[in-house]
Design a protein around this motif. Structure first.
Motif, mmCIF file in Angstrom:
data_model
loop_
_atom_site.group_PDB
_atom_site.id
_atom_site.type_symbol
_atom_site.label_atom_id
_atom_site.label_comp_id
_atom_site.label_asym_id
_atom_site.label_seq_id
_atom_site.Cartn_x
_atom_site.Cartn_y
_atom_site.Cartn_z
ATOM 1 N N VAL A 290 -20.191 -17.281 -11.121
ATOM 2 C CA VAL A 290 -20.088 -15.792 -11.537
ATOM 3 C C VAL A 290 -21.524 -15.261 -11.352
ATOM 4 C CG1 VAL A 290 -19.936 -13.985 -13.265
ATOM 5 C CG2 VAL A 290 -18.183 -15.704 -13.113
ATOM 6 N N THR A 291 -22.605 -16.035 -11.691
ATOM 7 C CA THR A 291 -23.918 -15.420 -11.324
ATOM 8 C C THR A 291 -24.141 -15.113 -10.053
ATOM 9 O OG1 THR A 291 -24.840 -16.725 -13.559
ATOM 10 C CG2 THR A 291 -26.340 -16.418 -11.687
ATOM 11 N N LEU A 292 -23.685 -15.972 -9.238
ATOM 12 C CA LEU A 292 -24.203 -15.842 -7.647
ATOM 13 C C LEU A 292 -23.361 -14.768 -7.071
ATOM 14 C CD1 LEU A 292 -25.132 -19.203 -5.877
ATOM 15 C CD2 LEU A 292 -26.287 -17.484 -7.206
ATOM 16 N N TYR A 299 -24.738 -6.659 -8.179
ATOM 17 C CA TYR A 299 -24.928 -6.456 -9.851
ATOM 18 C C TYR A 299 -26.336 -7.483 -10.390
ATOM 19 C CZ TYR A 299 -20.996 -3.477 -9.797
ATOM 20 O OH TYR A 299 -19.890 -2.506 -9.348
ATOM 21 N N PRO A 300 -27.168 -7.405 -9.788
ATOM 22 C CA PRO A 300 -28.544 -8.355 -9.865
ATOM 23 C C PRO A 300 -28.932 -8.486 -11.429
ATOM 24 C CG PRO A 300 -29.408 -6.538 -8.858
ATOM 25 C CD PRO A 300 -27.813 -6.203 -8.852
ATOM 26 N N ASP A 301 -28.941 -7.577 -12.243
ATOM 27 C CA ASP A 301 -29.013 -7.465 -13.495
ATOM 28 C C ASP A 301 -27.982 -8.181 -14.308
ATOM 29 O OD1 ASP A 301 -31.371 -6.220 -13.293
ATOM 30 O OD2 ASP A 301 -30.728 -4.485 -14.001
ATOM 31 N N GLN A 302 -26.647 -7.885 -13.918
ATOM 32 C CA GLN A 302 -25.556 -8.672 -14.811
ATOM 33 C C GLN A 302 -25.517 -10.181 -14.381
ATOM 34 O OE1 GLN A 302 -21.723 -6.670 -14.471
ATOM 35 N NE2 GLN A 302 -22.669 -4.782 -14.014
ATOM 36 N N ALA A 303 -26.255 -10.419 -13.082
ATOM 37 C CA ALA A 303 -25.874 -11.690 -12.790
ATOM 38 C C ALA A 303 -27.119 -12.628 -13.433
ATOM 39 C CB ALA A 303 -26.686 -11.832 -11.347
ATOM 40 N N LEU A 304 -28.178 -11.831 -13.887
ATOM 41 C CA LEU A 304 -29.221 -12.382 -14.712
ATOM 42 C C LEU A 304 -28.807 -12.778 -15.986
ATOM 43 C CD1 LEU A 304 -32.073 -13.291 -14.244
ATOM 44 C CD2 LEU A 304 -32.860 -11.154 -15.056
ATOM 45 N N ASN A 308 -28.500 -16.540 -17.895
ATOM 46 C CA ASN A 308 -29.086 -17.026 -19.171
ATOM 47 C C ASN A 308 -27.853 -17.398 -20.168
ATOM 48 O OD1 ASN A 308 -31.619 -16.087 -18.497
ATOM 49 N ND2 ASN A 308 -31.308 -13.923 -19.224
ATOM 50 N N GLU A 309 -26.691 -17.201 -19.885
ATOM 51 C CA GLU A 309 -25.624 -17.378 -20.870
ATOM 52 C C GLU A 309 -25.267 -18.995 -20.700
ATOM 53 O OE1 GLU A 309 -22.294 -14.870 -20.417
ATOM 54 O OE2 GLU A 309 -23.154 -12.953 -21.113
ATOM 55 N N ALA A 310 -25.149 -19.221 -19.300
ATOM 56 C CA ALA A 310 -25.137 -20.516 -18.834
ATOM 57 C C ALA A 310 -25.971 -21.432 -19.185
ATOM 58 C CB ALA A 310 -24.864 -20.531 -17.080
ATOM 59 N N ILE A 311 -27.348 -21.121 -18.913
ATOM 60 C CA ILE A 311 -28.424 -22.077 -19.544
ATOM 61 C C ILE A 311 -28.269 -22.253 -20.915
ATOM 62 C CG2 ILE A 311 -30.843 -22.123 -19.844
ATOM 63 C CD1 ILE A 311 -30.146 -22.575 -16.945
ATOM 64 N N ALA A 312 -28.210 -21.091 -21.702
ATOM 65 C CA ALA A 312 -28.067 -21.272 -23.266
ATOM 66 C C ALA A 312 -27.038 -22.298 -23.795
ATOM 67 C CB ALA A 312 -27.904 -19.881 -23.949
ATOM 68 N N GLU A 511 -27.786 5.618 1.742
ATOM 69 C CA GLU A 511 -26.171 5.514 1.472
ATOM 70 C C GLU A 511 -25.915 4.290 0.659
ATOM 71 O OE1 GLU A 511 -21.500 5.146 3.319
ATOM 72 O OE2 GLU A 511 -23.382 5.328 4.665
ATOM 73 N N ILE A 512 -26.480 3.113 1.225
ATOM 74 C CA ILE A 512 -26.428 1.931 0.458
ATOM 75 C C ILE A 512 -27.141 1.768 -0.824
ATOM 76 C CG2 ILE A 512 -27.954 0.727 1.883
ATOM 77 C CD1 ILE A 512 -24.826 -1.035 0.012
ATOM 78 N N TYR A 513 -28.411 2.356 -0.814
ATOM 79 C CA TYR A 513 -29.175 2.548 -1.943
ATOM 80 C C TYR A 513 -28.630 3.139 -3.040
ATOM 81 C CZ TYR A 513 -33.423 3.120 -4.745
ATOM 82 O OH TYR A 513 -34.270 3.174 -5.677
ATOM 83 N N GLU A 514 -28.030 4.303 -2.644
ATOM 84 C CA GLU A 514 -27.253 5.127 -3.615
ATOM 85 C C GLU A 514 -26.246 4.462 -4.397
ATOM 86 O OE1 GLU A 514 -26.791 8.744 -1.761
ATOM 87 O OE2 GLU A 514 -28.876 9.186 -1.531
ATOM 88 N N TRP A 515 -25.656 3.699 -3.706
ATOM 89 C CA TRP A 515 -24.616 2.737 -4.404
ATOM 90 C C TRP A 515 -24.975 1.825 -5.663
ATOM 91 C CZ3 TRP A 515 -23.264 -1.903 -5.834
ATOM 92 C CH2 TRP A 515 -22.280 -2.352 -6.281
ATOM 93 N N PHE A 516 -26.191 1.652 -5.550
ATOM 94 C CA PHE A 516 -26.560 0.665 -6.655
ATOM 95 C C PHE A 516 -26.755 1.359 -7.919
ATOM 96 C CE2 PHE A 516 -27.144 -2.155 -2.923
ATOM 97 C CZ PHE A 516 -27.026 -3.429 -3.497
ATOM 98 N N LYS A 517 -26.651 0.699 -9.234
ATOM 99 C CA LYS A 517 -26.762 1.192 -10.406
ATOM 100 C C LYS A 517 -27.702 0.374 -11.380
ATOM 101 C CE LYS A 517 -23.769 4.519 -9.423
ATOM 102 N NZ LYS A 517 -23.698 4.528 -8.211
ATOM 103 N N GLU A 518 -28.169 -0.816 -10.707
ATOM 104 C CA GLU A 518 -29.178 -1.726 -11.448
ATOM 105 C C GLU A 518 -29.816 -2.328 -10.520
ATOM 106 O OE1 GLU A 518 -25.640 -3.667 -13.368
ATOM 107 O OE2 GLU A 518 -26.631 -5.667 -12.738
ATOM 108 N N GLY A 519 -30.863 -2.931 -11.044
ATOM 109 C CA GLY A 519 -31.549 -3.869 -10.170
ATOM 110 C C GLY A 519 -32.746 -3.410 -9.463
ATOM 111 N N PHE A 520 -33.265 -2.183 -10.043
ATOM 112 C CA PHE A 520 -34.083 -1.265 -9.265
ATOM 113 C C PHE A 520 -35.572 -2.013 -9.437
ATOM 114 C CE2 PHE A 520 -30.798 1.757 -10.311
ATOM 115 C CZ PHE A 520 -30.437 2.176 -8.896
ATOM 116 N N ASP A 521 -35.685 -3.013 -10.141
ATOM 117 C CA ASP A 521 -36.968 -3.683 -10.110
ATOM 118 C C ASP A 521 -37.054 -4.998 -9.260
ATOM 119 O OD1 ASP A 521 -35.131 -5.068 -11.747
ATOM 120 O OD2 ASP A 521 -36.686 -5.525 -13.202
ATOM 121 N N THR A 522 -35.798 -5.151 -8.810
ATOM 122 C CA THR A 522 -35.841 -6.224 -7.764
ATOM 123 C C THR A 522 -36.374 -5.872 -6.559
ATOM 124 O OG1 THR A 522 -33.583 -5.707 -6.858
ATOM 125 C CG2 THR A 522 -33.741 -7.173 -8.781
#
Length: 536
Positions: A290-292, A299-304, A308-312, A511-522
């Protein structure tokens, strides 16, 4: 009698086995200690004796007639079973050995199976293979009966996961083990046992990248789970379909099935031990994939968070293979996010753990990824050689899964080192592999890299490069792979800017940039924002 017990034995045990008067027994043992045949160590609970040399033990043992040796072994096994239940429980291989030497094969097989099972549970997989193989060899000498077949099926089912961990999912002996187990299931009409057997076969065909065969097996497993009406079987079957769809590039469906399997875990009692029989804890497995998937679909932040859940969870379970598996996917995620130092750290911890535990496949994958990440941070040419060596080691196990992905990583390193012609040849091999295996989850990136390599080779290749970029965009859109679509659009926008088509470049990128709602620090999204500003 002491020689039959082994290189060491306790006073309590030899007394129980021999039934000699205690005073006489102590005198005899003292005499052997004085003669330096035995060493004695006194513990708070009892005296222990050791043979001074293995040759002395062997000579004493060989001096017995075979019939006498068998009597002794039988007596020892009985005493251990009846009076030393803790030893029988914790060291079943001792009873297996004594019953084997006593010629009591059925009892021996039972204990070799117990010994193999216990070894698997503590991740002592080489030891497990040895115990289970001895049990299977003994079974070959027994009459062909349904009871014999049931015992063989149990042994083969336990053996499969141990072989996978030590020799790789795609090893020929893994297939042989599970094919034989499936034959036994069909012969005996064992439907419940068929589930882990088909799962083992599914793993084999997955790593061999025979994805259509794997998908058919996954569907068969799902139908079997529905007939069993068992929540554990149902969640495992959903997971297998999800993982297969991931590699086929059907990312939306893959995410649904994988998230369903995680959800079922939370509502299933007693699944954890059963799940560990499949090498990786299944919740850790689902969380990792699910991470990948989440990164790919944008959804890069949800992936992170899932990583972390998998590692824990893997740490909580204290299950080494599950932890190594989670670390592999953590390294991959940070590589995709272009966080090189974090990817390197996870790859290092994966390599260390895999070295210590003998996880051959995960060690190879960690080595490849570490070399790729280091190549991103330095100019050393030997990194390309390291990656090639790692790919050769991976494929030497019979594995083909991940070939397009790994070749794309290698081609990207070649591109950044200015080896565009070499990289182009590698990427064309990746496209050939995609056509052969239908492994498509990284296909959009493969086409994007081909365009970049063509431009690196010559600016006269702009038309062909643009075709590659637009092909990458189409594939990413079909798969819902927003992160790969963003990269392909970035490459196309840069080319359009070079051609003086700044407005078109800005429109498609916005157009593609505006689709994203998270991960803006990537890095991908920061680079895209910077280019949009420049084009504006």
């Amino acid at each position: 009698l002491g020689a039959t017990l082994g290189k060491e034995f306790s006073f309590e045990l030899i007394r129980a086995v021999s039934s000699i008067d205690e005073v006489l027994l102590r005198n005899e043992l003292s005499r052997l200690v004085e003669a330096e045949i035995l060493y004695q160590i006194d513990t708070p609970s009892q005296a222990k004796y050791f043979f001074k040399h293995a040759l002395i033990q062997d000579t004493a043992y060989q001096s017995l007639l075979k019939s006498k040796r068998q009597q002794y072994h039988h007596r020892i096994a009985q005493v251990l079973e009846e009076q030393f239940t803790e030893i029988a429980e914790t060291q079943p291989e001792l009873l297996a050995h004594h019953y084997t030497e006593a010629g009591l094969k059925e009892q021996a097989v039972t204990y070799w199976q117990k010994a193999g099972q216990k070894a698997v549970e503590r991740s002592a997989n080489m030891e497990a293979i040895s115990h289970l193989t001895k049990g299977l060899e003994l079974l070959k000498t027994l009459p062909d009966t349904p009871e014999r077949d049931h015992k063989e099926l149990s042994l083969q089912t336990i053996l499969g996961p141990a072989l996978i961990i030590t020799r790789g999912y795609a090893a020929p002996e893994v297939k042989e083990t599970y094919v034989r187990a499936r034959e036994l299931c069909q012969k005996l009409g064992e439907t419940p046992q068929l589930f882990p057997v088909l799962t083992g076969l599914w793993s084999f065909y997955m790593i061999r990248a025979q994805l259509q065969v794997a998908y058919e097996l996954a569907e068969q497993i799902l139908r079997l789970a529905q007939s069993l009406q068992d929540s554990i079987s149902f969640l495992l079957s959903r997971q297998m379909i999800g993982i297969t769809m991931f590699y086929l590039g059907e990312l939306t469906s893959a995410r649904i099935y994988l998230e369903q399997s995680i959800s079922i875990y939370y509502h299933t009692e007693g699944h954890r031990f059963y799940a560990l029989l499949y090498n990786v804890d299944r919740e850790v497995d689902s969380l990792s994939f699910v991470t990948l998937t989440l990164w790919l679909v944008g959804y890069p932040d949800q992936a992170l968070k899932r990583m972390n859940e998998a590692i824990a969870l893997a740490h909580e379970l204290n299950h080494p293979y599950s932890l190594a598996f989670a670390r592999l996917f953590a390294a991959r995620l940070h590589h995709l996010r272009q966080e090189w130092h974090l990817a390197e750290e996870w790859a290092d911890t994966l390599i260390s753990l895999s070295n210590n535990q003998g996880f051959k496949l995960l060690l190879t994958l960690g080595t490849i990824l570490r070399a790729v990440v280091l190549a991103e941070q330095e100019q050393k040419e030997e990194r390309i050689t390291e990656i090639c060596r790692g790919l050769a080691a991976w494929e030497a196990t019979g594995a083909e899964l991940g070939r397009p992905y790994h070749l794309a990583l290698l081609a990207e390193v070649c591109r950044k080192k200015g080896k565009n012609e070499e990289g182009l040849s590698i990427i064309d091999n990746a496209l050939t592999a995609i056509g052969k295996t239908t492994e498509r989850w990284y296909e959009a990136e493969v086409y994007r890299l081909r365009g970049e390599l063509l431009l690196g080779l010559s600016q006269e290749n702009q038309s062909e490069a643009e075709t590659c970029f637009r092909r990458a965009i189409d594939i990413a859109r079909q798969q819902g792979a927003k992160s790969l679509e963003l990269r392909a659009v970035m490459s196309l926008s840069l080319l359009l800017r070079r051609q003086g088509k700044k407005e078109e470049a800005r429109e498609i990128l916005s157009e593609i940039y505006e689709w994203f709602k998270e991960g803006f620090d990537t890095k991908d999204l920061k680079d895209a924002r910077a280019l949009i500003d420049e084009l504006s």
